[in-house]
Write a protein that holds these residues in place. Structure first.
Motif, mmCIF file in Angstrom:
data_model
loop_
_atom_site.group_PDB
_atom_site.id
_atom_site.type_symbol
_atom_site.label_atom_id
_atom_site.label_comp_id
_atom_site.label_asym_id
_atom_site.label_seq_id
_atom_site.Cartn_x
_atom_site.Cartn_y
_atom_site.Cartn_z
ATOM 1 N N UNK A 129 0.860 -1.230 0.063
ATOM 2 C CA UNK A 129 -0.209 -0.225 0.187
ATOM 3 C C UNK A 129 0.419 1.270 -0.048
ATOM 4 N N UNK A 130 1.998 1.447 -0.164
ATOM 5 C CA UNK A 130 3.253 2.654 -0.080
ATOM 6 C C UNK A 130 2.728 3.127 -1.718
ATOM 7 N N UNK A 131 2.684 2.772 -2.482
ATOM 8 C CA UNK A 131 2.079 3.180 -3.587
ATOM 9 C C UNK A 131 0.970 3.053 -4.232
ATOM 10 N N UNK A 132 -0.141 3.453 -4.342
ATOM 11 C CA UNK A 132 -1.289 3.433 -5.490
ATOM 12 C C UNK A 132 -2.061 4.174 -6.157
ATOM 13 N N UNK A 133 -1.836 3.551 -7.276
ATOM 14 C CA UNK A 133 -2.277 3.616 -8.842
ATOM 15 C C UNK A 133 -4.157 3.297 -8.914
ATOM 16 N N UNK A 134 -4.727 4.088 -9.799
ATOM 17 C CA UNK A 134 -6.282 3.786 -9.948
ATOM 18 C C UNK A 134 -6.364 3.731 -11.573
ATOM 19 N N UNK A 135 -7.199 2.514 -11.758
ATOM 20 C CA UNK A 135 -7.371 3.108 -13.302
ATOM 21 C C UNK A 135 -8.045 3.314 -13.896
ATOM 22 N N UNK A 136 -7.564 3.843 -15.138
ATOM 23 C CA UNK A 136 -7.546 4.613 -15.671
ATOM 24 C C UNK A 136 -8.271 4.001 -17.121
ATOM 25 N N UNK A 137 -8.322 2.736 -17.893
ATOM 26 C CA UNK A 137 -8.707 1.721 -18.698
ATOM 27 C C UNK A 137 -7.926 0.398 -18.447
ATOM 28 N N UNK A 138 -8.655 -0.131 -19.212
ATOM 29 C CA UNK A 138 -7.991 -1.757 -19.643
ATOM 30 C C UNK A 138 -8.393 -2.347 -21.128
ATOM 31 N N UNK A 139 -7.565 -2.561 -22.245
ATOM 32 C CA UNK A 139 -8.302 -3.117 -22.817
ATOM 33 C C UNK A 139 -8.340 -4.669 -23.363
ATOM 34 N N UNK A 140 -8.358 -5.479 -21.929
ATOM 35 C CA UNK A 140 -9.486 -6.532 -21.471
ATOM 36 C C UNK A 140 -8.190 -7.643 -22.237
ATOM 37 N N UNK A 141 -7.278 -7.110 -23.045
ATOM 38 C CA UNK A 141 -6.271 -8.177 -23.358
ATOM 39 C C UNK A 141 -4.742 -8.211 -22.881
ATOM 40 N N UNK A 142 -3.535 -7.416 -22.143
ATOM 41 C CA UNK A 142 -2.896 -7.060 -21.661
ATOM 42 C C UNK A 142 -2.104 -5.876 -21.465
ATOM 43 N N UNK A 143 -2.295 -4.575 -21.150
ATOM 44 C CA UNK A 143 -2.685 -3.443 -20.672
ATOM 45 C C UNK A 143 -3.910 -2.950 -19.859
ATOM 46 N N UNK A 144 -3.277 -2.377 -18.525
ATOM 47 C CA UNK A 144 -3.974 -1.664 -18.257
ATOM 48 C C UNK A 144 -3.683 -0.553 -17.194
ATOM 49 N N UNK A 145 -4.434 1.022 -18.317
ATOM 50 C CA UNK A 145 -3.151 1.991 -17.667
ATOM 51 C C UNK A 145 -4.447 1.874 -16.604
ATOM 52 N N UNK A 146 -2.791 3.001 -15.841
ATOM 53 C CA UNK A 146 -3.204 3.599 -14.715
ATOM 54 C C UNK A 146 -3.045 4.529 -14.093
ATOM 55 N N UNK A 147 -3.071 5.865 -13.151
ATOM 56 C CA UNK A 147 -2.620 7.192 -12.908
ATOM 57 C C UNK A 147 -2.371 7.778 -11.848
ATOM 58 N N UNK A 148 -1.209 7.504 -11.002
ATOM 59 C CA UNK A 148 -0.704 7.393 -10.063
ATOM 60 C C UNK A 148 -1.601 8.262 -8.918
ATOM 61 N N UNK A 149 -1.535 7.537 -7.874
ATOM 62 C CA UNK A 149 -1.908 8.523 -6.460
ATOM 63 C C UNK A 149 -1.264 8.630 -5.055
ATOM 64 N N UNK A 150 -0.697 7.652 -5.339
ATOM 65 C CA UNK A 150 -0.023 8.112 -4.364
ATOM 66 C C UNK A 150 1.907 7.489 -4.492
ATOM 67 N N UNK A 151 2.601 8.538 -5.353
ATOM 68 C CA UNK A 151 3.796 7.806 -5.372
ATOM 69 C C UNK A 151 4.408 7.308 -4.956
ATOM 70 N N UNK A 152 6.326 6.951 -5.151
ATOM 71 C CA UNK A 152 7.290 6.665 -4.252
ATOM 72 C C UNK A 152 8.106 5.846 -5.595
ATOM 73 N N UNK A 153 8.866 5.136 -4.721
ATOM 74 C CA UNK A 153 10.089 3.770 -5.723
ATOM 75 C C UNK A 153 8.911 2.820 -5.904
#
Length: 475
Positions: A129-153
């Motif tokens: 839970x140190x890094x948090x991402x939010x799903x923007x979209x998914x192509x249902x095959x192999x890629x999920x696009x996300x936006x960083x809500x809480x960043x870090x290493x």
């Protein structure tokens, strides 16, 4: 006097515990169970370590158990290319398929169905839970696009949690099946299954063990998902022990809810009379420091006060700088609190009349009588270990000394609160056997002349049947 600690310590194996000398010092400091974490295990390494532990057991009279901890459907990112930092607002893709080195634009995800399972606006948590991402979209095959809500290493091979997503992975992954078969071949003492959600998860593992092991290997159900907490009543009917795995649990469920869930799970295990392990971040500071924080000392103490059979160390012993000192510190904390009268364990007598009802009833009365007459030890003869589980569950003040000719269970019983097991194979007559084990208790310093003991046995002793006799002896 032998080490009188009753609450057991589980220590995770890793690079910091790779020599016989360190393992021996850890055993002397108070380790009872060694955990193999199959998330990071190399089979040849594991074989070598298991051999070391068993050699130490044989040579020095320890009975350390080996717990094989299966990874379960643990989602992870792949290996990163150098040091990567992501910042709030950045966009990053999680990609399945063939593994590749991750960058700040794209990372590999080890879960093929990930793009199908996640939905827009769901959260992805990384590295506890140190890094948090939010799903923007998914192509249902192999890629999920996300936006960083809480960043870090963004580090290599870190765990991923999906608190709002129903994942379609089975509890036993292909890797787990392979690891479980390997664990059976090593004749480990316990197998833990991660991310248990339903009783069916445990039934599948039981079937696998039956196919690949001549002996019953008891199963610890690790509770680290909301479904596991919801289905706990059905789960305890199919497992032999519970683990409150607070790391993933505290990411999947709001962290502030975990303390009460810990207490409820410990209570549920105690009413089911099965052992319970509290795990994760118990002495985390001691990975790099010789002293724990006051909060960590309190945490270990409170877990013991809740009624845990065992407390577990992860990174502290697998990769920490002070694997021996952390055990010694934990032993001191346990010794200072575990005899407190504030510790309450449910004391309702057994009432469900199963085929083991007589044995359960005798064990219940033995524990209570030991407290009433101030007996210093309860000595029981067992072939299956069942009486050890039962007596331990009632938490008597007396030492629980278990004598068995079944070498297979000697180390298995090391996870149980208060139980000390010894090899014994001279079953002649009841009188002679009782006299014999009482003398062994005296020789080993558990009792003194003039002390009272309680003996449990199956008569006639030669038949090794179910316990049907309770006897009070005076040394």
């Amino acid at each position: 006097m032998p080490n009188s600690k009753k609450t057991k310590i589980v220590a995770t194996l890793g690079p910091a515990t790779s020599t016989k000398d360190v393992l021996k010092k850890m055993l002397e400091a108070g380790v009872n169970v060694f955990r193999i974490n199959f998330s990071h295990a190399d089979y040849e390494d594991v074989k070598e370590r298991v051999k070391m532990i068993r050699d130490l057991n044989a040579k020095h009279g320890f009975n350390a158990a080996i717990l094989a901890d299966l990874q379960g459907p643990k989602l992870r990112v792949g290996v990163m290319k150098g040091d990567i930092i992501v910042n709030d607002g950045d966009h990053i893709n999680f990609v399945t398929g063939e593994p590749f080195e991750g960058t700040s634009d794209s990372v590999y995800m080890n879960y093929a169905n990930f793009p199908k399972d996640v939905k827009s606006s769901e959260r992805i948590l990384l590295d506890d839970g140190k890094l948090i991402f939010e799903v923007v979209s998914s192509n249902n095959k192999d890629t999920v696009k996300t936006k960083v809500i809480q960043g870090g290493p963004l580090k290599s091979k870190k765990g991923v949690n999906l608190p709002n997503t129903n994942i379609s992975l089975p509890a036993l992954t292909e890797k787990d099946v392979k690891d479980a078969i390997f664990a059976c071949s090593l004749e480990v003492d316990w197998i833990a299954l991660s991310f248990v959600r339903h009783a069916q998860d445990l039934i599948e593992l039981q079937d696998l063990i039956k196919q690949h092991s001549e002996h019953k290997i008891p199963i610890v159900a690790k509770i680290e998902k909301p479904e596991g907490v919801e289905n706990i009543d059905k789960i305890v009917a199919y497992c032999d022990g519970l683990m409150v795995a607070r790391g993933d649990l505290g990411v999947e469920i709001p962290a502030q809810e975990v303390p009460l869930i810990q207490k409820k799970l410990v209570l549920r295990a105690k009413t089911a009379r099965i052992p319970v392990i509290i795990a994760t971040q118990m002495m985390e500071t001691m990975i790099d420091s010789l002293t724990p924080t006051r909060a960590e000392v309190n945490d270990v103490a409170n877990s013991v006060m809740d009624g845990a059979d065992a407390v577990m160390l992860s990174g502290e012993t697998s990769v920490g700088k002070y694997p021996v000192q952390v055990i010694a510190t934990m032993t001191k904390i346990i010794n200072s609190v575990e005899n407190s009268e504030l510790i309450q364990v449910p004391q309702d007598p057994p009432h469900i009349r199963t085929n083991r009802f007589i044995t359960k009833s005798i064990c219940y009365h033995a524990a209570h009588m030991a407290n009433d007459i101030n007996a210093k030890a309860i000595c029981t003869l067992t072939n299956s270990g069942y009486t050890a589980f039962q007596i331990s569950a009632w938490r008597p003040g007396a030492h629980i000394l278990v004598f068995t000719s079944n070498k297979r269970i000697l180390s298995q019983l090391s996870l149980l609160w208060g139980v000390k097991a010894f090899y014994y194979d001279k079953y002649v007559s009841t009188d002679e056997t009782v006299h014999d084990v009482n003398n062994l208790a005296l020789e080993r310093g558990f009792v003194e002349k003039g002390d009272m003991l309680i003996n449990l046995a199956a008569m006639p002793v030669i038949e090794k049947g179910m316990v049907n006799t309770l006897r009070v002896s005076l040394m």
